[in-house]
Structures are given as C-alpha cells and as structure tokens.
Design a protein around this motif. Sequence first.
Motif, short mmCIF file in Angstrom:
data_model
loop_
_atom_site.label_atom_id
_atom_site.label_comp_id
_atom_site.label_asym_id
_atom_site.label_seq_id
_atom_site.Cartn_x
_atom_site.Cartn_y
_atom_site.Cartn_z
N CYS A 20 0.83 -1.21 0.00
CA CYS A 20 0.00 0.00 0.00
C CYS A 20 0.86 1.26 0.00
O CYS A 20 0.47 2.28 -0.57
N THR A 30 -6.52 2.80 -2.71
CA THR A 30 -6.62 1.36 -2.50
C THR A 30 -7.55 0.76 -3.55
O THR A 30 -8.57 1.34 -3.89
N LYS A 31 -7.17 -0.37 -4.04
CA LYS A 31 -7.95 -1.06 -5.07
C LYS A 31 -8.45 -2.38 -4.51
O LYS A 31 -8.16 -2.73 -3.37
N HIS A 34 -5.91 -4.70 -3.00
CA HIS A 34 -5.47 -4.31 -1.66
C HIS A 34 -6.44 -4.83 -0.60
O HIS A 34 -6.02 -5.26 0.48
N PHE A 35 -7.73 -4.79 -0.93
CA PHE A 35 -8.72 -5.27 0.04
C PHE A 35 -8.63 -6.78 0.22
O PHE A 35 -8.89 -7.29 1.30
N GLY A 84 -8.92 -0.14 6.64
CA GLY A 84 -9.59 -0.41 5.37
C GLY A 84 -10.87 0.39 5.21
O GLY A 84 -11.15 0.93 4.13
N SER A 87 -9.99 3.89 4.47
CA SER A 87 -9.50 4.09 3.10
C SER A 87 -10.65 4.13 2.10
O SER A 87 -10.50 4.68 1.01
N ARG A 91 -10.69 8.16 -1.14
CA ARG A 91 -10.35 7.45 -2.37
C ARG A 91 -9.24 8.17 -3.14
O ARG A 91 -9.30 8.37 -4.35
N SER A 96 -4.45 4.81 0.67
CA SER A 96 -3.38 3.82 0.68
C SER A 96 -2.40 4.07 1.83
O SER A 96 -1.92 3.12 2.46
N VAL A 99 -3.97 2.67 5.04
CA VAL A 99 -3.86 1.21 5.17
C VAL A 99 -2.42 0.82 5.49
O VAL A 99 -2.18 -0.07 6.32
#
Length: 119
Positions: A20, A30-31, A34-35, A84, A87, A91, A96, A99
């Motif tokens: 991250c 975060t995409k 990442h989750f 999370g 985050s 956006r 990131s 996280v």
Amino acid sequence: MFDALTVAVAVTALALAAWCGFAAYRDQPTKDWHFIGMAVVSVLAFAQLVVGVVRLTRGEKADEGSVIFVSYLIGSFAAVPAAGFLSLTERTRWGSVTVAAGAVVLAVLEVRLYDIWKG
C-alpha cells in the motif's frame, strides 16, 4: 502464544504496508487487490485472536496479565479492518497511506503481544 502465527501476522502486515505504501508512492488509492490483501491479514489476526483466547481458557497465563493481553489481541484484530474502512472514505493516495499505517501498527502490536505473552 503461537510464535509461528505471530510471525506470520507480522510479516503479512509488513508486506501489506509495503504494497500500500508503493501504491501511495504511485499516487493510487486502495484497489480491490489491496482489500484482498487486507482480508488475508485480517483472517490471520482473527486466527491469532481465537488461538489466544483458547489458550487463556485452557489455563495458560500471559506474563503481563490476561486483560491487557486480550485488549492487545482485540486491537490487533481491529487495526487493519479499521484502516480499510477509512480508506474507503478517502479514495485518493491517502487511503493507501492509511492502510499502510494501519498495517505497520499491526506489526508493532504483534511485537508487543509477543512481549506480553513471554514476558
């Protein structure tokens, strides 16, 4: 405590932090991937929570006290999911960063959990 699980949680948390952090360096939020990484770390932290509570109910004792040990277990379980969720509200690259910071906090909590259990 289960030493291998503690090391696994700390290493995966640091890997998530690096991943991250690299996304933040590249100015990315975060995409979904990442989750998924956060979910893996959270599952490991939940397993550690369960193992810690089971060992306490069996009669084993943490050197620095059971209450503080359980408090750290709950905090370590909540660190990455809380980051999370934060985050999701941010956006931008700062999501990131959030996280990555939460994952570093989790790694530090793992070291403290080890100290609390072993003394």
